[in-house]
Write an enzyme that holds these catalytic residues in place. Sequence first.
Site, PDB file in Angstrom:
ATOM      1  N   SER A  78       0.991  -0.941  -0.209  1.00  0.00           N
ATOM      2  CA  SER A  78       0.391   0.097   0.098  1.00  0.00           C
ATOM      3  C   SER A  78       0.983   1.367  -0.178  1.00  0.00           C
ATOM      4  CB  SER A  78      -1.165  -0.416   1.381  1.00  0.00           C
ATOM      5  OG  SER A  78      -1.683   1.415   0.740  1.00  0.00           O
ATOM      6  N   ASN A  79       0.404   2.679   0.496  1.00  0.00           N
ATOM      7  CA  ASN A  79       1.115   3.810   0.105  1.00  0.00           C
ATOM      8  C   ASN A  79       0.672   4.325   1.407  1.00  0.00           C
ATOM      9  OD1 ASN A  79      -1.065   5.383  -0.471  1.00  0.00           O
ATOM     10  ND2 ASN A  79      -0.770   4.183  -2.475  1.00  0.00           N
ATOM     11  N   HIS A  80       1.128   6.251   1.898  1.00  0.00           N
ATOM     12  CA  HIS A  80       0.745   6.132   2.321  1.00  0.00           C
ATOM     13  C   HIS A  80      -0.389   7.441   3.030  1.00  0.00           C
ATOM     14  CE1 HIS A  80       3.990   5.316   5.184  1.00  0.00           C
ATOM     15  NE2 HIS A  80       5.270   5.950   3.721  1.00  0.00           N
ATOM     16  N   ALA A 114      -4.924   7.044  -4.158  1.00  0.00           N
ATOM     17  CA  ALA A 114      -3.336   6.821  -4.543  1.00  0.00           C
ATOM     18  C   ALA A 114      -3.348   5.216  -4.810  1.00  0.00           C
ATOM     19  CB  ALA A 114      -1.909   7.566  -3.134  1.00  0.00           C
TER      20      ALA A 114
END
Length: 402
Positions: free
Chosen positions: A209-211, A277
């Site tokens: 995943s991402n932030h 995102a």
Amino acid sequence: MNLQGKRILLGVTGSIAAYKSAHLTRLLIKSGAEVQIIMSTSALDFITPLTLATLSKRPVFSDFSDKKTGEWHNHVELGLWADLFVVAPLSANSLAKFANGLCDNLLAATYLSARCPVMLAPAMDLDMYQHPAVRANLKRLSSFGNTLLDAESGELASGLSGQGRMMEPEHILAQVEIFFARKKDFQGKKVLITLGPTQEALDPVRFISNHSSGKMGLAIANAFKSRGAEVFLVAGPIALPLNPSDFHLRNVKSADDMYRAAQELHPKMDFCVFAAAVADYAPAQVAPEKIKKNDAEMSILLKKNVDIALELGKVKRPGQIHVGFALETENEEQHAKGKLERKNFDLIVLNSARDTGAGFQHDTNRVKIIHQDGRMTDSGLVLKSEVAEMILDEIKKAPVWI
Ligand code: PMT
């Protein structure tokens, strides 16, 4: 009589500036508004309910029920009644309660129940106003979409001089009139917003995943909502306070899930904002059981994910407006313009990961909004709620705006 027929809840809390709420009430009434006043318990030490009831031409409430008659003052109904909730003055104590969801008095409970927009006019001594705890609470309330009527500078009750005076009643009235005069310029429009990260499963307990927090996407959703649009959210896993009655919400996890939900909604939309995102790659295989550790190194084969914005850009109908985002670390404008073309966006919102206080997780952002024809606006570093308003204003400048 600019406020004819407008229903305003006026919250008054315990501050020496409470005497100014009498003047504010008078101005609101003279402008045609219906004003219902709720006082916090400590506000009663500063000004009498009789004064405010006389000026507002309505009984003033300060408790959950009338001790003599047993009449219940329903905070939910009060919250639903109002077109706008103004709290002036807002003391540091009530601010802290609002920011943390405490509701040990009628005013704080009504704040939690209110569905209408909220304006807050803090008043306190200058050092209190600058204290990090107060700054953090104000920031938190701004992130909920509340409008902050910043304290003014001048002589304070303590004898000190500085910022902390409640905004003058005439200035508050002007803000209220601007609020009601603001056009519902997206009334009757439907908007789809993708937001947050996606999670791409590796096994039943792990993912890539991402932030992304979803804050930018939610700020855009709030701006569209307040300007009259019907808002459809397709949200990856986010942990933000979000009023479900404000939006049509679809919670998703992976890019594939997000694509399916967005694809279904897309044909009915006037606008699509791709703020999510989305992971570009996902594990080629999802292990059915938790992958066990052993002594060997491990590599994961990744497959390319669907590009949601690209696919929906191919089927964009005339008049439909697509807004993309780009988060870049180098050659920012060039990369963003490439995505604007490739994905058939009408405009793209560029974040640079090199700007401090911008991008993932922050309450602030700095973006460049770039149109198809090369026109570009730099927001400077401002709150995400302000960036959101600018994006809506720029959408209206797109050639296909109808
Ligand atoms: O959520 P926050 O913490 O508030 O942070 C905000 C944000 C930085 C996430 C947001 O403002 C932002 O920039 N989102 C897009 C980040 C990104 O991944 O951009 P990209 O360059 O990878 O993608 C370009 C565009 O295509 C984006 O509109 C993206 O949503 C879309 N895309 C990308 C890949 C993919 N598979 N599908 C897509 O739809």
